[in-house]
Every structure is written in C-alpha cells, then in structure tokens.
Write a protein that holds these residues in place. Structure first.
Motif, mmCIF file in Angstrom:
data_model
loop_
_atom_site.group_PDB
_atom_site.id
_atom_site.type_symbol
_atom_site.label_atom_id
_atom_site.label_comp_id
_atom_site.label_asym_id
_atom_site.label_seq_id
_atom_site.Cartn_x
_atom_site.Cartn_y
_atom_site.Cartn_z
ATOM 1 N N TYR A 122 0.981 -1.279 -0.076
ATOM 2 C CA TYR A 122 0.078 -0.027 0.055
ATOM 3 C C TYR A 122 0.799 1.173 0.060
ATOM 4 O O TYR A 122 1.626 1.436 0.845
ATOM 5 C CB TYR A 122 -0.793 0.008 1.193
ATOM 6 C CG TYR A 122 -1.832 1.074 1.416
ATOM 7 C CD1 TYR A 122 -3.046 1.032 0.816
ATOM 8 C CD2 TYR A 122 -1.416 2.232 2.120
ATOM 9 C CE1 TYR A 122 -3.994 2.051 0.902
ATOM 10 C CE2 TYR A 122 -2.357 3.451 1.987
ATOM 11 C CZ TYR A 122 -3.516 3.192 1.453
ATOM 12 O OH TYR A 122 -4.447 4.334 1.692
ATOM 13 N N ASP A 341 -15.133 -6.601 6.511
ATOM 14 C CA ASP A 341 -14.173 -5.517 6.718
ATOM 15 C C ASP A 341 -12.876 -5.818 6.559
ATOM 16 O O ASP A 341 -11.770 -5.076 6.689
ATOM 17 C CB ASP A 341 -14.399 -4.828 7.859
ATOM 18 C CG ASP A 341 -15.904 -3.779 7.997
ATOM 19 O OD1 ASP A 341 -15.641 -2.800 8.037
ATOM 20 O OD2 ASP A 341 -17.031 -4.556 7.815
ATOM 21 N N PHE A 343 -9.868 -8.241 4.210
ATOM 22 C CA PHE A 343 -9.519 -7.687 2.740
ATOM 23 C C PHE A 343 -8.784 -9.292 2.375
ATOM 24 O O PHE A 343 -8.443 -10.219 3.104
ATOM 25 C CB PHE A 343 -8.448 -6.813 2.562
ATOM 26 C CG PHE A 343 -7.336 -6.704 3.729
ATOM 27 C CD1 PHE A 343 -6.111 -7.582 3.750
ATOM 28 C CD2 PHE A 343 -7.368 -5.874 4.917
ATOM 29 C CE1 PHE A 343 -5.177 -7.724 4.792
ATOM 30 C CE2 PHE A 343 -6.374 -6.051 5.762
ATOM 31 C CZ PHE A 343 -5.454 -7.021 5.823
ATOM 32 N N ASP A 345 -5.938 -10.398 0.987
ATOM 33 C CA ASP A 345 -4.459 -10.460 1.104
ATOM 34 C C ASP A 345 -4.303 -11.356 2.305
ATOM 35 O O ASP A 345 -5.028 -11.361 3.311
ATOM 36 C CB ASP A 345 -3.664 -9.447 1.398
ATOM 37 C CG ASP A 345 -4.227 -8.278 0.073
ATOM 38 O OD1 ASP A 345 -3.121 -8.098 -0.781
ATOM 39 O OD2 ASP A 345 -5.264 -7.713 -0.074
ATOM 40 N N ASN A 362 -4.257 -10.168 7.707
ATOM 41 C CA ASN A 362 -5.558 -10.676 7.712
ATOM 42 C C ASN A 362 -5.551 -12.251 8.248
ATOM 43 O O ASN A 362 -5.540 -13.074 7.146
ATOM 44 C CB ASN A 362 -6.374 -10.417 6.521
ATOM 45 C CG ASN A 362 -8.001 -10.902 6.760
ATOM 46 O OD1 ASN A 362 -8.382 -11.373 7.844
ATOM 47 N ND2 ASN A 362 -8.798 -10.859 5.629
ATOM 48 N N LEU A 411 -8.861 1.109 5.314
ATOM 49 C CA LEU A 411 -8.728 -0.490 5.070
ATOM 50 C C LEU A 411 -9.877 -1.070 5.892
ATOM 51 O O LEU A 411 -10.274 -2.009 5.332
ATOM 52 C CB LEU A 411 -7.384 -0.995 5.634
ATOM 53 C CG LEU A 411 -6.111 -0.917 4.892
ATOM 54 C CD1 LEU A 411 -4.936 -1.344 5.304
ATOM 55 C CD2 LEU A 411 -6.465 -1.497 3.327
#
Ligand SMILES: Cc1cc2nc3c(=O)[nH]c(=O)nc-3n(C[C@H](O)[C@H](O)[C@H](O)COP(=O)(O)OP(=O)(O)OC[C@H]3O[C@@H](n4cnc5c(N)ncnc54)[C@H](O)[C@@H]3O)c2cc1C
Length: 506
Positions: A122, A341, A343, A345, A362, A411
C-alpha cells in the motif's frame, strides 16, 4: 535445600533457594553412546524443540529450559479469547527436504492447509502487487512516474552506486534509485528503525537476490522461460490449520513422550564452564535457581545474552562484542472486525509514511480455523525498540492507535472493531548493522575455543536472519554433531539465494 535428580538420561538438576550450589554430579564429555549424554537445551522455540526431538529419535533425552510460558518462540501462535494469531504471519516454505519431512512427521498431513498467497504494497493510496510485477507497478505509478523510474533504472546501470554494501546501494543498483525510494526505502526503515544506508546489503541479498528490474520485466514478458527457470515466487504455502504454534505444541508433546523434560518459565541465567567445556546451566524457575549438569548445551537464546551469562565471564573484548549486537523488537495489535471489513490478502505492506504500522495481516486469509464465524482478526504490525514510546504504551492506547491508523488508510471501519489485543515480542529481528559480522565472529571464536560443547542454533541463537526452516536445520545438524558428525552449522543459510525462489524440479 532439595536435590531433584531427574530420571533417565536427562540433565541432573540441583535446586536451591539461595546462591547456586555446585551440582552433585560432574558432567563428563560424551563417550559416544546416547545414554551418556546430558544435553541441556535453552529455548523451546523451533530450534530448541527440534534439537530435543531429533535427540529423542536417537535414543537420547534432554532437558529443555524455556523462559516463557508458551512454546514456539517467535513462531508461537498467540491466543486471546479464542482468537489465534501469529507473531507476523508464518508461512511454511522450505527448500530443505529434511525440514519439510520433519514438519510432516510432527503434524499429520491433515493438519496442513495449502493456502494461496496474496500480498500487496500500500503506497500513496494505491495497492501494488507484491512480489512486484513490472506492468502492475508501472501502471499504478502513472505514465510520468513510470518513465522517471525507468530513466532512474537506466542511470543506475550506467552509473551504479559506488557503495553496494548497504541496503540502499544494493537495491538502487538493481532497481534504480527512484523505484528503491518508492518500494523499498520506507518499509525497510520502518522495519529496522534506522536509515537504510546503515543496513547491510546481506539482508537484501537474502531476500531479493537475483531479482532486478530487468529480470522482473523479462520474467513478465517471457512467462514460459520464467516458468522453466523459476517455478514460483511462492504463490501458495503450507500452513498448520491452527497456526504455527500448533506444530510446536505437538512437538513438545512428542518430545515429552520420548522421555525428555520441557521446563517452562525457567529462564537460563548462567552457563558454567570449566576446563574448556560447559559443565552446567542454571535456570531460575519460580524464583529458585536450579543447576542442571550438562555434557552438551544447545542454545537458541540470543547469542549476545548467552555470552554475557557465561560463568566465569569471558574477557572484556568478548563482552563488548556481545554488547555490540542489537535487535529490532515487534508488537502486534490484533483487531477483531466483521469478515466483510477484512481484505483478500494474507498481508499488506504499508509503505505509507503517514502511519507507523508497517504491515497488516488478515488472519482469516491464513486459516479459517484462526477466526470465528462472520468475523476476522487483523494483525497490525509495529516494528519497535524495546522501551520506546510504542513498546511502553498501554495496550488500550495501542488499540486506539491501531483503529486510527486503519481509518487513515481506509482499510477498515474503526467503528466496527469489536475487540483488540496486543502482543509484544522482544528481539524479533537480529540487526544486520555495520558491526554485526565482526561482533558475531568474536563471539563464535570465543565459544568455539572456550566451550566447544555449546552449540548456538536458530535465529537469535546465531544472530542470523533465519526462518523456521533454517533455525530447525541448524538444530538438526547440531544434534548430528553431538553424535559425532562434523557439520559447519554456520554455513546454513549463507548462500545468498533469493529465499523465495525455487528452481524447477527442486
Ligand atoms: C514478524 C516475523 C515473521 C516471520 N515469518 C516467518 C515465516 O513466514 N516463516 C518462517 O518460517 N519463519 C518466519 N519467521 C522467523 C521465525 O519466527 C524464526 O525463524 C523462528 O521462530 C526461530 O526459531 P528459534 O528457535 O531459533 O528462536 P525463537 O523462536 O526466538 O525461540 C527461542 C526461544 O528461546 C527462549 N529463550 C530466550 N532466552 C532464554 C533464556 N534465557 N532461558 C530460557 N529460554 C530462553 C525464548 O523464550 C524462545 O521461546 C518470522 C519472524 C518474524 C519476527
């Protein structure tokens, strides 16, 4: 005073409430048979438990002394209110077949998941694939920046940086200064807490050897050729379904079933030596020092601390070298949020300098067994120094910081955070600074000359950037050395190969 003598061939222990007393049984050099061994192992992380397990298979038992109340060291799985999460995220990937086999000996195949890998960077409000894909990176940067990056790369080919011994010089020479600044500098400085010019190239060489912008572009343009030469920049990895701690909890059970002892909350405070050999180890358990006689000591505790607790102490120059080694510490803020909520990845590198977190996991993407129905757990990773402002912050303040940073990155919605937990891990990273090599050489030389029956193994045990596999492998080879082999443990993981690159057929 009570004397506790353990049964079998485990080390003999003498417990006392006062000053440590001399043991009742003199340690003797091994006469060759496993029965004669009294091996004391410091640390119940991957290296320590592997050493104990391998010894057990050879008919020798050991005493494992672990300072903490959980096994697994940095590869533990933390558990809070039923949420399980790693210190970082621990992929199981190795090129060492003996280690791969051992993983599957410890845990049945049914306990392993094969997980797809997805990770991104990011930066500047945008996501970039990681490992970097040239077309994706150049597209994300925009035409102007992309042209500037290519120009900067070509310039680096014509005029390579003079000093390529630093991380900055090494990466700039392969990617150009502009791409280096965007994709390597900020994150690396977050990880190490010092300017990238002060980090030795060894770290980069272990992580990204063989990769350069031109190779990455070629790999992208010529996928067939790429596939033949390099099968993967690891698109999937193995993972124990309840996390890496599962492996080490099981390994502890196996080790105890073999007859070895694993003593928890027993911090080793002295390694006694005389006549050119280590003869005993003292550990403090429940405030009481206990002395364990030893014919051999396998140590996965930080090599700097090991040398400092030698009794009698080494000469001042050796202690100075031990004091010269430094570490980067680590803390995770784990936040429970609704699954939606999260992601896709496994983790995201956060290069953005506007937040202090460096990476975010995550855990729901690692294993559905780590999380609970409808929710996931995000691990916000902060690279810190023990004692700095973040390390000493209250857990509640760190959870609030984590929520604010999640919001700043867009995020996840901080209002939806259901619970937060903090786990601190000291000495997560041995520092590869300008003097580490010389300092390690001094310690190694002194240990080899003064206590050749002490076997430093693992990551901090050898002050080496070892993953689980190499940490375990050093322990496996050390056990063979104890039993008569002559392996050079220090050569494990020195070949500067990109550790994620696997040749076809390997
Ligand atoms: C953020 C992060 C992510 C990582 N990701 C991966 C990954 O994806 N895959 C992978 O394979 N590896 C990964 N690693 C590396 C992995 O965690 C280590 O290689 C591994 O845990 C090292 O094992 P070890 O036994 O050498 O040391 P440790 O895990 O450090 O264990 C040493 C043990 O010794 C104990 N100890 C220390 N001092 C004393 C004392 N005085 N007395 C008694 N006991 C003591 C400690 O409490 C600890 O339990 C990662 C590491 C980090 C920091």
């Amino acid at each position: 005073m009570t004397d506790t003598t353990t049964t079998g061939t485990t080390a003999t222990a003498t417990t006392g409430t006062g000053p440590v007393t001399t043991g009742t049984e003199a340690a003797v050099p091994s006469t060759g048979g496993p029965d004669d061994l009294k091996v004391v192992i410091i640390g119940a992380g991957p290296a320590g438990l592997t050493a104990a397990y391998q010894l057990g298979k050879e008919g020798a038992t050991a005493t494992v002394l672990e300072a903490d109340s959980v096994v697994g060291g940095i590869s533990r799985t933390a558990e809070r209110d039923g949420w399980r999460f790693d210190i970082g995220g621990h992929r199981f990937f190795t090129k060492v077949k003996a280690v791969e086999d051992l993983w599957h000996e410890i845990l049945p195949d049914s306990d392993f998941l094969l997980r797809p890998r997805m990770s991104r960077i990011y930066y500047n409000g945008k996501f970039f694939d990681y490992p970097l894909k040239p077309m994706n990176a150049l597209k994300g940067l925009g035409v102007v920046e992309a042209v500037l990056c290519v120009g900067s790369y070509l310039w680096a080919r014509i005029r390579p940086p003079k000093d390529q011994t630093s991380f900055e010089g090494w990466v700039s020479s392969r990617f150009g200064n502009r791409l280096y600044r965007i994709f390597f500098k900020t994150y690396t400085e977050k990880v190490w807490g010092v300017p990238a010019t002060e980090i030795k190239a060894d770290w980069a060489a272990q992580r990204i050897k063989n990769l350069s912008l031109s190779k990455a572009v070629l790999n992208a343009i010529l996928p067939r050729r790429n596939q033949k030469e390099i099968t993967s920049l690891i698109e999937e990895f193995q993972y124990p379904k309840h996390g890496p701690g599962m492996m080490w909890e099981r390994c502890r059970e196996l080790v105890e079933a073999q007859g070895s002892k694993v003593v928890m909350e027993a911090a080793v405070t002295a390694v006694h030596h005389q006549g050119g050999r280590a003869v005993a180890v003292t550990a403090t358990h429940d405030g009481r020092p206990t002395r364990y006689e030893a014919t051999h000591v396998v140590s996965s505790m930080p090599i700097s601390t090991l040398v400092k607790i030698m009794d009698p102490p080494p000469p001042p120059e050796v202690l100075a070298a031990a004091g010269g080694l430094s570490y980067r510490d680590f803390l995770t803020v784990a936040l429970v949020v609704p699954e939606a909520d999260g992601f896709p990845d496994n983790w995201i590198y956060v290069h953005d300098p506007k937040v202090r977190l460096g990476r975010i996991q995550n855990f729901g993407s690692w294993s559905p067994y780590l999380v609970k129905e409808g929710r996931t757990c995000l691990g916000l990773e902060y690279f810190v120094f023990e004692g700095d402002d973040l390390w000493t912050s209250d857990d509640a303040d760190l959870v609030e910081l984590g929520k604010r940073e999640l919001a700043a990155l867009g995020l996840a919605d901080p209002a939806k955070v259901e619970a937060g937990y903090v786990v601190r891990m000291p000495k997560a990273y041995p520092m590869y600074d300008g003097s580490y090599k010389a300092n390690v050489a001094v310690l190694r030389q002194w240990l080899e000359a003064s206590t050749p029956n002490v076997y430093p193994v693992g990551r901090n045990g050898m002050h080496k950037y070892n993953n689980q596999d190499h940490s375990m492998y050093t322990a496996m080879l050390s056990v063979e050395n104890i039993l008569g082999a002559d392996h050079d443990i220090w050569s494990v993981n020195v070949e500067a190969k990109y550790h994620e690159e696997k040749k076809a057929g390997e």
